[in-house]
Design a protein around this motif. Sequence first.
Motif, short mmCIF file in Angstrom:
data_model
loop_
_atom_site.label_atom_id
_atom_site.label_comp_id
_atom_site.label_asym_id
_atom_site.label_seq_id
_atom_site.Cartn_x
_atom_site.Cartn_y
_atom_site.Cartn_z
N ILE D 96 0.85 -1.18 0.00
CA ILE D 96 0.00 0.00 0.00
C ILE D 96 0.89 1.23 0.00
CG2 ILE D 96 -1.57 1.28 1.48
CD1 ILE D 96 -2.88 -1.28 2.19
N GLY D 97 0.57 2.18 -0.85
CA GLY D 97 1.38 3.38 -0.95
C GLY D 97 1.12 4.34 0.19
N GLY D 98 2.04 5.28 0.34
CA GLY D 98 1.93 6.24 1.42
C GLY D 98 0.67 7.09 1.33
N ARG D 99 0.32 7.53 0.13
CA ARG D 99 -0.86 8.37 -0.04
C ARG D 99 -2.12 7.63 0.41
NH1 ARG D 99 -4.80 9.02 -3.66
NH2 ARG D 99 -5.67 11.12 -3.89
N THR D 100 -2.25 6.39 0.02
CA THR D 100 -3.41 5.59 0.42
C THR D 100 -3.48 5.46 1.93
OG1 THR D 100 -3.35 4.34 -1.64
CG2 THR D 100 -4.44 3.29 0.23
N HIS D 101 -2.35 5.15 2.53
CA HIS D 101 -2.29 5.04 3.99
C HIS D 101 -2.73 6.33 4.67
CE1 HIS D 101 0.48 1.38 4.82
NE2 HIS D 101 -0.72 1.15 5.26
N GLU D 102 -2.17 7.43 4.16
CA GLU D 102 -2.43 8.73 4.76
C GLU D 102 -3.92 9.06 4.72
OE1 GLU D 102 0.49 12.36 4.38
OE2 GLU D 102 -0.92 12.44 2.74
N ILE D 103 -4.54 8.81 3.57
CA ILE D 103 -5.95 9.17 3.40
C ILE D 103 -6.85 8.22 4.20
CG2 ILE D 103 -7.82 9.45 1.72
CD1 ILE D 103 -5.71 10.30 -0.32
N SER D 104 -6.52 6.93 4.21
CA SER D 104 -7.32 5.98 4.99
C SER D 104 -7.34 6.39 6.45
CB SER D 104 -6.73 4.57 4.86
OG SER D 104 -6.86 4.10 3.55
N ARG D 105 -6.19 6.80 6.96
CA ARG D 105 -6.11 7.20 8.36
C ARG D 105 -6.92 8.47 8.63
NH1 ARG D 105 -1.81 5.27 11.47
NH2 ARG D 105 -1.25 7.34 12.20
N LEU D 106 -6.84 9.41 7.68
CA LEU D 106 -7.61 10.65 7.82
C LEU D 106 -9.11 10.36 7.90
CD1 LEU D 106 -8.05 13.75 7.56
CD2 LEU D 106 -7.93 13.45 5.08
N ILE D 107 -9.60 9.53 7.01
CA ILE D 107 -11.04 9.23 6.99
C ILE D 107 -11.45 8.57 8.31
CG2 ILE D 107 -12.86 7.91 5.82
CD1 ILE D 107 -11.12 8.08 3.24
N GLY D 108 -10.63 7.61 8.75
CA GLY D 108 -10.94 6.92 10.00
C GLY D 108 -11.03 7.89 11.18
N ARG D 109 -10.06 8.80 11.27
CA ARG D 109 -10.07 9.76 12.39
C ARG D 109 -11.32 10.64 12.35
NH1 ARG D 109 -4.37 10.52 11.14
NH2 ARG D 109 -4.98 12.41 10.02
N HIS E 101 4.32 5.93 7.04
CA HIS E 101 4.10 6.55 5.74
C HIS E 101 3.66 8.00 5.89
CE1 HIS E 101 3.65 3.02 2.74
NE2 HIS E 101 4.72 3.73 2.47
N GLU E 102 2.68 8.19 6.77
CA GLU E 102 2.10 9.51 6.96
C GLU E 102 3.16 10.51 7.41
OE1 GLU E 102 -2.20 10.21 8.68
OE2 GLU E 102 -0.78 10.17 10.32
N ILE E 103 4.00 10.09 8.35
CA ILE E 103 5.01 11.01 8.90
C ILE E 103 6.12 11.25 7.88
CG2 ILE E 103 6.67 11.36 10.75
CD1 ILE E 103 4.82 9.78 12.59
N SER E 104 6.54 10.21 7.18
CA SER E 104 7.57 10.39 6.17
C SER E 104 7.13 11.41 5.13
CB SER E 104 7.87 9.06 5.47
OG SER E 104 8.45 8.14 6.37
N ARG E 105 5.89 11.33 4.72
CA ARG E 105 5.38 12.25 3.71
C ARG E 105 5.32 13.68 4.26
NH1 ARG E 105 2.35 10.26 -0.59
NH2 ARG E 105 0.67 11.73 -0.23
N LEU E 106 4.91 13.81 5.52
CA LEU E 106 4.86 15.13 6.15
C LEU E 106 6.25 15.78 6.18
CD1 LEU E 106 3.62 17.34 8.00
CD2 LEU E 106 4.07 15.82 9.94
N ILE E 107 7.25 15.02 6.60
CA ILE E 107 8.61 15.58 6.68
C ILE E 107 9.07 16.02 5.30
CG2 ILE E 107 11.01 15.08 7.30
CD1 ILE E 107 9.90 12.98 9.31
N GLY E 108 8.84 15.16 4.32
CA GLY E 108 9.26 15.49 2.96
C GLY E 108 8.61 16.78 2.46
N ARG E 109 7.32 16.93 2.68
CA ARG E 109 6.64 18.15 2.20
C ARG E 109 7.19 19.40 2.89
NH1 ARG E 109 1.69 15.00 2.74
NH2 ARG E 109 1.40 16.00 4.76
N CYS E 110 7.45 19.29 4.20
CA CYS E 110 7.93 20.46 4.94
C CYS E 110 9.28 20.93 4.41
CB CYS E 110 8.05 20.14 6.44
SG CYS E 110 6.42 20.07 7.22
N LEU E 111 10.17 19.98 4.11
CA LEU E 111 11.49 20.38 3.63
C LEU E 111 11.41 20.88 2.20
CD1 LEU E 111 13.60 17.64 5.37
CD2 LEU E 111 13.37 20.03 6.02
#
Lengths: 254, 254, 254, 254, 254, 254
Positions: D96-109, E101-111
């Motif tokens: 599963i890619g990072g974007r998918t993970h990120e969005i799935s977690r957002l929806i859940g929260r 995944h979520e945190i790695s992406r966040l760090i990347g975007r910030c930099l």
Amino acid sequence: MVQIKDMLDVEQTIRPDGRAVDELRPVRITRHWTEAPEGSVLIECGKTRVMCTATFTQGVPRWRKDSGLGWVTAEYAMLPRATSERTDRESVRGKIGGRTHEISRLIGRCLRGVVDMKALGENQIQIDCDVLQADGGTRTASITGAYVALADAVAWAKSHKMLRANRQVIRDQVSAVSVGVIDGKPMLDLPYVEDSQAMTDMNVAMTGAGAFIEIQGTAEHRPFTRAELGELLDLAEKGNRELQAMQRKALNED
Amino acid sequence: MVQIKDMLDVEQTIRPDGRAVDELRPVRITRHWTEAPEGSVLIECGKTRVMCTATFTQGVPRWRKDSGLGWVTAEYAMLPRATSERTDRESVRGKIGGRTHEISRLIGRCLRGVVDMKALGENQIQIDCDVLQADGGTRTASITGAYVALADAVAWAKSHKMLRANRQVIRDQVSAVSVGVIDGKPMLDLPYVEDSQAMTDMNVAMTGAGAFIEIQGTAEHRPFTRAELGELLDLAEKGNRELQAMQRKALNED
Amino acid sequence: MVQIKDMLDVEQTIRPDGRAVDELRPVRITRHWTEAPEGSVLIECGKTRVMCTATFTQGVPRWRKDSGLGWVTAEYAMLPRATSERTDRESVRGKIGGRTHEISRLIGRCLRGVVDMKALGENQIQIDCDVLQADGGTRTASITGAYVALADAVAWAKSHKMLRANRQVIRDQVSAVSVGVIDGKPMLDLPYVEDSQAMTDMNVAMTGAGAFIEIQGTAEHRPFTRAELGELLDLAEKGNRELQAMQRKALNED
Amino acid sequence: MVQIKDMLDVEQTIRPDGRAVDELRPVRITRHWTEAPEGSVLIECGKTRVMCTATFTQGVPRWRKDSGLGWVTAEYAMLPRATSERTDRESVRGKIGGRTHEISRLIGRCLRGVVDMKALGENQIQIDCDVLQADGGTRTASITGAYVALADAVAWAKSHKMLRANRQVIRDQVSAVSVGVIDGKPMLDLPYVEDSQAMTDMNVAMTGAGAFIEIQGTAEHRPFTRAELGELLDLAEKGNRELQAMQRKALNED
Amino acid sequence: MVQIKDMLDVEQTIRPDGRAVDELRPVRITRHWTEAPEGSVLIECGKTRVMCTATFTQGVPRWRKDSGLGWVTAEYAMLPRATSERTDRESVRGKIGGRTHEISRLIGRCLRGVVDMKALGENQIQIDCDVLQADGGTRTASITGAYVALADAVAWAKSHKMLRANRQVIRDQVSAVSVGVIDGKPMLDLPYVEDSQAMTDMNVAMTGAGAFIEIQGTAEHRPFTRAELGELLDLAEKGNRELQAMQRKALNED
Amino acid sequence: MVQIKDMLDVEQTIRPDGRAVDELRPVRITRHWTEAPEGSVLIECGKTRVMCTATFTQGVPRWRKDSGLGWVTAEYAMLPRATSERTDRESVRGKIGGRTHEISRLIGRCLRGVVDMKALGENQIQIDCDVLQADGGTRTASITGAYVALADAVAWAKSHKMLRANRQVIRDQVSAVSVGVIDGKPMLDLPYVEDSQAMTDMNVAMTGAGAFIEIQGTAEHRPFTRAELGELLDLAEKGNRELQAMQRKALNED
């Protein structure tokens, strides 16, 4: 050597299968066991049975390109019912276990240890060792059998003009055998029943010239002394000399 | 190719290996090929060579618990150098390919088709078919060999009091064979060289009673008519009857 | 179950949903269901609902390069709540299951069976069949719907000058339907409730010309005879002719 | 690009699709879109189309057992041809890619943010959001649609006596919308063409009471000031109020 | 819990570790912590300890080639015993979890938010943030530390003539800090004990100029109002200004 | 290379870093390096820097249950920039490499070799060795550091009444060091620059009593004789005695 033999002779240790402590199990090496591979060997050491194939391909992996050097690599695996309990396939589990990785790397190093990579040129030989039946000593049987498959693959490449006939690609023989200390007694070539009760367990790969390519001694259950190490190496030397004679005999039968 | 085509054009079609169109390749079934499994069979159909083992274990997978029913499942795999070009191990790639999945499922269905799950009780039989050498027809050879291993495993379980002796766990024999249309001509039991040029390719699993367990016909290269289907099924019936005779003969030799 | 069985016993068999044994469920084919794909079809067969898209891309996979030939491939998947119980996503489990693999390969073969790869040239068409709701026959609905998406993608490529307009890329239609034997009675187009009680289950893909592309008959629960096979194929032919009429109708509505 | 920019320069900014800067795309919420799930919603925001299902199951994951609390979780995915270029399936890639993970977690929260876990008791609701067509704002559409599916699943559980009717499991509504700054101008509900040129991009999930559940603002391309943040939140509030009215309307239509 | 709550009730809120509500934990930034990387920083925020390295390599990933633009990416991970309970390695589990995944992406975007990709040219900087000890705020400490490692890597590239000295690759500083609402009270820089009881939790990345790069506020447990948002951003601004002073101080010490 | 070779030729061999052939690099062992783990050690051998933690948990893995015996296991990993070139994370690649597996297993065996599993009872100790900086000898440094972490974890368990104080869980010390033959000259404790040019490379783990737990000698580049083996073991004994003195010193400083 004589000393050890003498010591061992007094007690007259007899093993579950009736062998003397310094005696190999019966070995059978069948070349050309299947037709497709450039080298294909079935090696049987007692009940341990390993199919060793050598695949010769022109070219090397990318990281090796333009080096002028060849490459030899190995993969080891066990069929699910090589063992008394069925083990799940690593392909089904989706990952290779640590033991498989460890043994594959050992086999690869042992064979690379006798190959002249310059003489091989930018060609690759892939060794596959698949254990059809396991009764201890599968990694050492793999090395011993793989050497013969390797020799056949090199000969095949020469006869197919992929390697010049006068190149000495293989610098020396290599064979391997297990030794271990059971109940305080060093012994040669352990089947599963002995291996599982060994305090110390050692795998020794040697060249035809009698030098070591790899020594792996492990003593998870009781540390071993330098004197014991000496005895174990004596046994391993004897076993490897005998295995190498069988390798030569097999390679001379064509 | 041209030579083969020419040969096929003559009245009395002779195949590259000299067989008649309705003739099986030589078959050899070796039982007890290894010692560890409850059933262990080496089946050879021409150069195709498959090691079939059957593992009998008490209990069933969780989803089947408390059903009173047994379970039979199968896994198929090819050793890397079963083929003329080396294929990467699925364990190394980390996933099982579609072809492997498809064939494993086919073998499982065929064997389940002749097992009485109630008579088997809550026990599981796992079939492993490992192709040591591949020359066409590996899936059908697997089914044919696996049946013999299955029969041995059931007999083992009975003799070890894990199944009551009077239960008829196996309702009928099952064997399988490939048929195909080459250059417009239906033929039985295709080796690789023929399989790769077949327009239509069909695998047929039949019971001893002559009914079908599985028919898989595929015509990626040229659709086939109902008349051709009939001819192919005639050939498959003939082949399966012969294979079943060999299975019975093997099972009677103990 | 008892009710159904009783119903089947009467002379004029009526099925749970009131259909005759040789009657298809209502079929609806909606083209251009989404905008992005080159071909996008929603096919509904009763409650079974599959989204079929066709992606046209210039170029072919590496192993096919410089062959002058095109390639068609397919992937099948089910959304987690297509079924009455939620099934875990294969992406989450990290691997594709055997059933998914098997069906994807079947769809791919059926479509390749009607495509002239030479006429397609070095272009690729990827078919995606995603089951939104599953009520039996998802693989056959996928094939039937995918054909329409494929036809749209080829038309798109021609109108975008990626294929010459006069090339006959698609040689014939293809559709597929399931048939099965329930309680001894052959029937056409099984919904889930019937499929799960079928002794024999067969999927038949046919061309517009009436020839077979693929036959997959499986009889895990009770072998089937050659006579039953004949009846099943008759039903499948009738069903496929009707489905092909609907495909043509859909493709004519623009 | 130039055209769009020019349009944005005029006093009365008009967007490519003719909307005002504070105007939502047309929204359509279809309940009971498929029959199997406890909640099944198709939400369409412009061309973005997401299938949201809610699966109600008794019991909670192991780590939550004996807590007396329920659990709500979400999974987001895109079909391969939801986008203009086909994206490979995550099931095929095996991860599963990072974007998918990120969005799935957002929806859940976001959904957990409005559920009273004590009132839910030891039951689980799994949300699946599958994007059938993507034109920007897929994650916010998922949240907005999933809320309606969640409400339906809770109602289903009550009517099936799996939850007591008088428990207020859902404490408040939740919806989400995207806002962004394009060419210095804050705008509501960005389709793909705008999203890809936005300097700042923010997703805002709000409750019916007007409080925030989640704010995610990202400015990879140009940092945003506190004043801009204020304007974006104003737009988001307006959009969410309108979306919530549509959610209520949909839930009242039965 | 009761103790903490009582403490928070008093006028002058004192936190478990004695800090005022708007006070950062002690921060230590150690540059050149290891020798191999182009930038290597150990950042300590209270007990949270993160090793941040920056790897400069010439060339960019394939999808970025011939764009004239550089690329910055980040990977975040936790050592197994960074936490009070050991967490399994993601390498052993075979997949990366959603949080990582979520945190790695966040760090990347910030930099990326402070890097001028054109000035970087076709070069890549890979940021690795490995948490050696975790006590809340690991993602914000990672961003703050990674900025310093990034600055060192750019300086290294300039001194090694891989970037022209006069290019302003880094447009501004970036740091990040967490804020949250505990028991109704907004607070700066939450350690684990506070973080786990926060109703609202927000991570705010700011530039040296005081603008936002990223705001992520989540209120799984209690929605937050716009007034609370304002207070949280005030605290975050104060914290980030102080962190940026420490970054500058560290970068001036050579 | 030439310089090094010349240096080695002189009578009094001086190594690139000025050490004598039988001299260890400077070693520093820092206990309690992080607070969370039951044992936490930073070991530095020259520039090689490894964080070793020991996690004590009550209970054992399922396969070990009701045996009355404990279990000790180890995992080794390298941070991406421990090396001069960045190596991809195994978590990102989705699988553990052979080298990692091999070393993890080695460390586990060495520690189990000095633990009395009966005295440990049904408790588990998990060792994690994470290489922060690698300059040769990372596996031997891991073993040496892990022993100290293990001792601390056992002491922790005793002081927390999870192990009875009078049980002698640890039977002996264990440390490990690398030796190798460079240009025909046996040497102790090879940094990366020497390791990469060694013809023979050996890792030797010894107990405080001077016995071997593990010997792994590999000679991929030139086989080694029994005489060389003797010299290497002499060096290894000297090194291990010194390392064990440092372990004892560290454990006495509290």
